[in-house]
Design a protein around this motif. Structure first.
Motif, PDB file in Angstrom:
ATOM      1  N   ALA A 114       0.816  -1.214   0.000  1.00 54.67           N
ATOM      2  CA  ALA A 114       0.000   0.000   0.000  1.00 54.67           C
ATOM      3  C   ALA A 114       0.851   1.266   0.000  1.00 54.67           C
ATOM      4  O   ALA A 114       0.563   2.215  -0.724  1.00 54.67           O
ATOM      5  CB  ALA A 114      -0.936   0.006   1.211  1.00 54.67           C
ATOM      6  N   SER A 115       1.915   1.292   0.806  1.00 57.78           N
ATOM      7  CA  SER A 115       2.653   2.542   1.009  1.00 57.78           C
ATOM      8  C   SER A 115       3.716   2.804  -0.043  1.00 57.78           C
ATOM      9  O   SER A 115       4.047   3.964  -0.320  1.00 57.78           O
ATOM     10  CB  SER A 115       3.314   2.534   2.391  1.00 57.78           C
ATOM     11  N   VAL A 116       4.278   1.763  -0.657  1.00 55.51           N
ATOM     12  CA  VAL A 116       5.365   1.946  -1.627  1.00 55.51           C
ATOM     13  C   VAL A 116       4.957   1.498  -3.032  1.00 55.51           C
ATOM     14  O   VAL A 116       5.108   2.248  -3.997  1.00 55.51           O
ATOM     15  CB  VAL A 116       6.626   1.176  -1.176  1.00 55.51           C
ATOM     16  N   ALA A 117       4.457   0.290  -3.170  1.00 58.02           N
ATOM     17  CA  ALA A 117       4.128  -0.231  -4.501  1.00 58.02           C
ATOM     18  C   ALA A 117       2.924   0.465  -5.125  1.00 58.02           C
ATOM     19  O   ALA A 117       2.944   0.820  -6.309  1.00 58.02           O
ATOM     20  CB  ALA A 117       3.878  -1.737  -4.424  1.00 58.02           C
ATOM     21  N   PHE A 118       1.880   0.661  -4.347  1.00 63.46           N
ATOM     22  CA  PHE A 118       0.638   1.204  -4.900  1.00 63.46           C
ATOM     23  C   PHE A 118       0.816   2.584  -5.535  1.00 63.46           C
ATOM     24  O   PHE A 118       0.309   2.821  -6.645  1.00 63.46           O
ATOM     25  CB  PHE A 118      -0.447   1.234  -3.819  1.00 63.46           C
ATOM     26  N   PRO A 119       1.530   3.537  -4.904  1.00 63.63           N
ATOM     27  CA  PRO A 119       1.738   4.834  -5.571  1.00 63.63           C
ATOM     28  C   PRO A 119       2.463   4.698  -6.908  1.00 63.63           C
ATOM     29  O   PRO A 119       2.143   5.419  -7.869  1.00 63.63           O
ATOM     30  CB  PRO A 119       2.577   5.613  -4.554  1.00 63.63           C
ATOM     31  N   ALA A 120       3.429   3.784  -7.001  1.00 62.48           N
ATOM     32  CA  ALA A 120       4.142   3.593  -8.266  1.00 62.48           C
ATOM     33  C   ALA A 120       3.229   2.964  -9.317  1.00 62.48           C
ATOM     34  O   ALA A 120       3.285   3.329 -10.503  1.00 62.48           O
ATOM     35  CB  ALA A 120       5.377   2.717  -8.047  1.00 62.48           C
ATOM     36  N   LEU A 121       2.401   2.030  -8.904  1.00 61.21           N
ATOM     37  CA  LEU A 121       1.433   1.436  -9.831  1.00 61.21           C
ATOM     38  C   LEU A 121       0.510   2.510 -10.410  1.00 61.21           C
ATOM     39  O   LEU A 121       0.267   2.556 -11.629  1.00 61.21           O
ATOM     40  CB  LEU A 121       0.607   0.366  -9.117  1.00 61.21           C
ATOM     41  N   ARG A 122      -0.007   3.367  -9.558  1.00 56.63           N
ATOM     42  CA  ARG A 122      -0.910   4.431 -10.018  1.00 56.63           C
ATOM     43  C   ARG A 122      -0.186   5.420 -10.918  1.00 56.63           C
ATOM     44  O   ARG A 122      -0.749   5.889 -11.917  1.00 56.63           O
ATOM     45  CB  ARG A 122      -1.518   5.157  -8.819  1.00 56.63           C
ATOM     46  N   HIS A 124       2.131   4.920 -12.975  1.00 56.16           N
ATOM     47  CA  HIS A 124       2.371   4.364 -14.308  1.00 56.16           C
ATOM     48  C   HIS A 124       1.116   3.747 -14.927  1.00 56.16           C
ATOM     49  O   HIS A 124       1.193   3.179 -16.026  1.00 56.16           O
ATOM     50  CB  HIS A 124       3.483   3.323 -14.234  1.00 56.16           C
ATOM     51  N   GLY A 125      -0.010   3.836 -14.236  1.00 59.20           N
ATOM     52  CA  GLY A 125      -1.259   3.311 -14.776  1.00 59.20           C
ATOM     53  C   GLY A 125      -1.283   1.802 -14.906  1.00 59.20           C
ATOM     54  O   GLY A 125      -1.865   1.260 -15.855  1.00 59.20           O
ATOM     55  N   ILE A 126      -0.677   1.108 -13.946  1.00 56.50           N
ATOM     56  CA  ILE A 126      -0.574  -0.355 -14.003  1.00 56.50           C
ATOM     57  C   ILE A 126      -1.599  -0.996 -13.078  1.00 56.50           C
ATOM     58  O   ILE A 126      -1.590  -0.750 -11.870  1.00 56.50           O
ATOM     59  CB  ILE A 126       0.835  -0.818 -13.583  1.00 56.50           C
ATOM     60  N   PRO A 127      -2.506  -1.827 -13.597  1.00 54.29           N
ATOM     61  CA  PRO A 127      -3.420  -2.566 -12.719  1.00 54.29           C
ATOM     62  C   PRO A 127      -2.696  -3.715 -12.033  1.00 54.29           C
ATOM     63  O   PRO A 127      -1.714  -4.249 -12.556  1.00 54.29           O
ATOM     64  CB  PRO A 127      -4.483  -3.092 -13.697  1.00 54.29           C
ATOM     65  N   ALA A 128      -3.169  -4.090 -10.860  1.00 58.53           N
ATOM     66  CA  ALA A 128      -2.524  -5.175 -10.121  1.00 58.53           C
ATOM     67  C   ALA A 128      -3.532  -5.843  -9.202  1.00 58.53           C
ATOM     68  O   ALA A 128      -4.593  -5.289  -8.892  1.00 58.53           O
ATOM     69  CB  ALA A 128      -1.334  -4.649  -9.311  1.00 58.53           C
ATOM     70  N   THR A 129      -3.163  -7.038  -8.749  1.00 59.48           N
ATOM     71  CA  THR A 129      -3.967  -7.812  -7.798  1.00 59.48           C
ATOM     72  C   THR A 129      -3.112  -8.101  -6.576  1.00 59.48           C
ATOM     73  O   THR A 129      -1.931  -8.442  -6.718  1.00 59.48           O
ATOM     74  CB  THR A 129      -4.423  -9.136  -8.426  1.00 59.48           C
ATOM     75  N   VAL A 130      -3.686  -7.978  -5.385  1.00 61.73           N
ATOM     76  CA  VAL A 130      -2.972  -8.356  -4.166  1.00 61.73           C
ATOM     77  C   VAL A 130      -3.763  -9.453  -3.467  1.00 61.73           C
ATOM     78  O   VAL A 130      -4.978  -9.346  -3.282  1.00 61.73           O
ATOM     79  CB  VAL A 130      -2.749  -7.151  -3.225  1.00 61.73           C
ATOM     80  N   PHE A 131      -3.077 -10.534  -3.125  1.00 62.39           N
ATOM     81  CA  PHE A 131      -3.684 -11.668  -2.442  1.00 62.39           C
ATOM     82  C   PHE A 131      -3.396 -11.552  -0.950  1.00 62.39           C
ATOM     83  O   PHE A 131      -2.227 -11.512  -0.540  1.00 62.39           O
ATOM     84  CB  PHE A 131      -3.120 -12.981  -2.988  1.00 62.39           C
ATOM     85  N   ILE A 132      -4.450 -11.498  -0.141  1.00 65.10           N
ATOM     86  CA  ILE A 132      -4.283 -11.281   1.292  1.00 65.10           C
ATOM     87  C   ILE A 132      -4.938 -12.397   2.106  1.00 65.10           C
ATOM     88  O   ILE A 132      -5.801 -13.131   1.616  1.00 65.10           O
ATOM     89  CB  ILE A 132      -4.852  -9.914   1.732  1.00 65.10           C
ATOM     90  N   CYS A 133      -4.480 -12.511   3.332  1.00 64.57           N
ATOM     91  CA  CYS A 133      -5.027 -13.473   4.296  1.00 64.57           C
ATOM     92  C   CYS A 133      -5.842 -12.680   5.318  1.00 64.57           C
ATOM     93  O   CYS A 133      -5.257 -11.935   6.119  1.00 64.57           O
ATOM     94  CB  CYS A 133      -3.917 -14.218   5.011  1.00 64.57           C
ATOM     95  N   GLN A 216      -8.820  -1.325   2.013  1.00 66.53           N
ATOM     96  CA  GLN A 216      -9.928  -0.617   1.381  1.00 66.53           C
ATOM     97  C   GLN A 216      -9.422   0.504   0.474  1.00 66.53           C
ATOM     98  O   GLN A 216      -9.969   0.727  -0.625  1.00 66.53           O
ATOM     99  CB  GLN A 216     -10.852  -0.029   2.451  1.00 66.53           C
ATOM    100  N   GLN A 217      -8.368   1.192   0.895  1.00 67.35           N
ATOM    101  CA  GLN A 217      -7.823   2.288   0.093  1.00 67.35           C
ATOM    102  C   GLN A 217      -7.257   1.793  -1.234  1.00 67.35           C
ATOM    103  O   GLN A 217      -7.513   2.402  -2.280  1.00 67.35           O
ATOM    104  CB  GLN A 217      -6.737   3.018   0.884  1.00 67.35           C
ATOM    105  N   VAL A 218      -6.486   0.704  -1.211  1.00 66.66           N
ATOM    106  CA  VAL A 218      -5.937   0.219  -2.481  1.00 66.66           C
ATOM    107  C   VAL A 218      -7.044  -0.365  -3.356  1.00 66.66           C
ATOM    108  O   VAL A 218      -6.989  -0.247  -4.590  1.00 66.66           O
ATOM    109  CB  VAL A 218      -4.798  -0.797  -2.261  1.00 66.66           C
ATOM    110  N   LYS A 219      -8.039  -0.980  -2.743  1.00 72.06           N
ATOM    111  CA  LYS A 219      -9.182  -1.478  -3.511  1.00 72.06           C
ATOM    112  C   LYS A 219      -9.913  -0.313  -4.177  1.00 72.06           C
ATOM    113  O   LYS A 219     -10.227  -0.368  -5.377  1.00 72.06           O
ATOM    114  CB  LYS A 219     -10.136  -2.248  -2.605  1.00 72.06           C
ATOM    115  N   ASP A 220     -10.182   0.739  -3.414  1.00 69.42           N
ATOM    116  CA  ASP A 220     -10.858   1.903  -3.981  1.00 69.42           C
ATOM    117  C   ASP A 220     -10.009   2.568  -5.062  1.00 69.42           C
ATOM    118  O   ASP A 220     -10.536   3.203  -5.980  1.00 69.42           O
ATOM    119  CB  ASP A 220     -11.167   2.924  -2.880  1.00 69.42           C
ATOM    120  N   GLY A 221      -8.680   2.411  -4.951  1.00 69.03           N
ATOM    121  CA  GLY A 221      -7.783   2.989  -5.948  1.00 69.03           C
ATOM    122  C   GLY A 221      -7.605   2.126  -7.183  1.00 69.03           C
ATOM    123  O   GLY A 221      -6.867   2.515  -8.098  1.00 69.03           O
TER     124      GLY A 221
END
Length: 360
Positions: A114-122, A124-133, A216-221
């Motif tokens: 959320a704090s490092v990868a997600f801003p870089a994904l946004r 560059h306009g890259i969609p991604a999936t995160v698998f969580i427990c 929730q924030q990365v999902k909303d993003g």
């Protein structure tokens, strides 16, 4: 560690890089990229994207880590050279593709996603999936491999050479522990933890998972949220009823908590079987992912989708700089050379994302 003891690793790195350059010069790397482009989709697995200061503090093994600068360069490369797919959506309706098709996934739900990868994904306009427990959300040191590595670091000297030895010892121990039945592994871990000094798991612990607010924030993003079981149990080491609960209940909890469909699943450590694949299919997942390189084609069982693991060492030159050649070797050569995995049951089911038959 003296200079001689460093030599074998340096030689391996040299020959590995020479091999990549030879593949590039002879055109075989281009051929592999073209083969993959026409065959299907390469799904990438990442775990952690860390800033430099986090890399110095983490107990995660090197094979799980990509540095922030390297990750940003990788996203720029993917944005320019590949068609990056959202795994929740079917591909465009054409057979051929002008660019290789890839998808980006993250395992475990680490806070740095959320704090490092997600801003870089946004950026560059890259969609991604995160698998969580869901049972491990908002926890410090929730996964036992980090606890093993942290114990190794505390019990060994802190010079850079000796840290390398500690990582090698810990990595071997982690792999050995993964092969044990869960109840035996738990007893071994209890002995290791009880014999080690207390570890710092305070607020500045870098080895923590996302909070529900961050999920929730990365999902909303725009990130897709998939299941990685309830508590990251290695499914082949526990009884089948317990594995079934991990697979099915995690989907139910995620859907209830996030008020949206959870259709994607990743097996912890990539370990599965025919019975577990059937359980994942019955649970309603549209696709489930293993950790073996390969291409997601129309003949792939939707419960056995291959993925290529990406880490810092697979993306850089021997001098530590980002390399397009290293990336294309790690992604396309690995995927093109992987043998076809034995499938269980049917191929892509009617409710699975149609990633090749209707692909571009």
């Amino acid at each position: 560690m003296d200079q001689l003891s460093k030599t074998p690793r340096a030689i391996r790195i040299f020959f590995h890089w020479t091999w990549i350059l030879m593949l590039w010069v002879t055109g075989r790397l281009w051929w592999a990229k073209r083969k993959v482009r026409n065959a299907g989709v390469v799904v990438l697995t990442l775990h952690r994207v860390l800033r430099d200061e986090q890399s110095r503090k983490t107990a995660s093994l090197p094979g799980m880590i990509v540095r922030e600068g390297t990750f940003s360069a990788l996203m720029a490369y993917l944005n320019e050279n590949c068609m990056v797919l959202d795994l929740r959506e079917p591909c465009p309706q054409t057979k051929a593709s002008a660019k290789p098709r890839v998808a980006v996934t993250f395992d475990d739900g680490w806070s740095d996603t959320a704090s490092v990868a997600f801003p870089a994904l946004r950026a560059h306009g890259i969609p991604a999936t995160v698998f969580i427990c869901p049972n491990l959300v908002d926890k410090n040191m929730p996964f036992w491999p980090e606890q093993v590595v942290a114990d190794a670091k505390r019990s060994r000297p802190a010079s850079s050479e000796q840290r390398g030895l500690s990582n090698g010892w810990a990595e071997q121990l982690v792999e050995e522990l993964k092969q044990l039945p869960e109840h035996v592994r738990s007893k071994r871990l209890e002995l290791l933890v009880s014999a080690a000094p207390a570890q710092d798991t305070g607020e500045d612990c870098v080895d923590s998972t996302m909070s529900w607010r961050e999920v929730q924030q990365v999902k909303d993003g725009g990130m897709a949220i998939g299941s990685h079981t309830l508590s990251h149990q290695l499914l082949l080491t526990i009884p089948v009823p317990a594995a079934e609960m991990e697979i099915k209940q995690s989907r139910r909890l995620l859907e209830e908590r996030l008020c949206s469909e959870c259709s994607l699943f990743a097996y912890p450590n990539g370990d599965t079987s025919e019975e577990l694949a059937s359980i994942a299919r019955e649970a309603g997942y549209k696709a489930a992912f293993v950790n073996e390189p390969g291409v997601w084609s129309e003949s792939t069982d939707s419960m056995l989708v291959p993925r290529v693991n990406i880490w810092e060492g697979s993306l850089v030159t021997p001098w530590g700089t980002f390399s397009r050649l290293a990336v294309e070797y790690a992604i396309f050569w690995s995927a093109s050379r992987a043998p076809k995995r034995k499938t269980f049951g049917q191929s892509l089911s009617s409710n699975a994302p149609s990633l090749v038959h209707h692909s571009s």
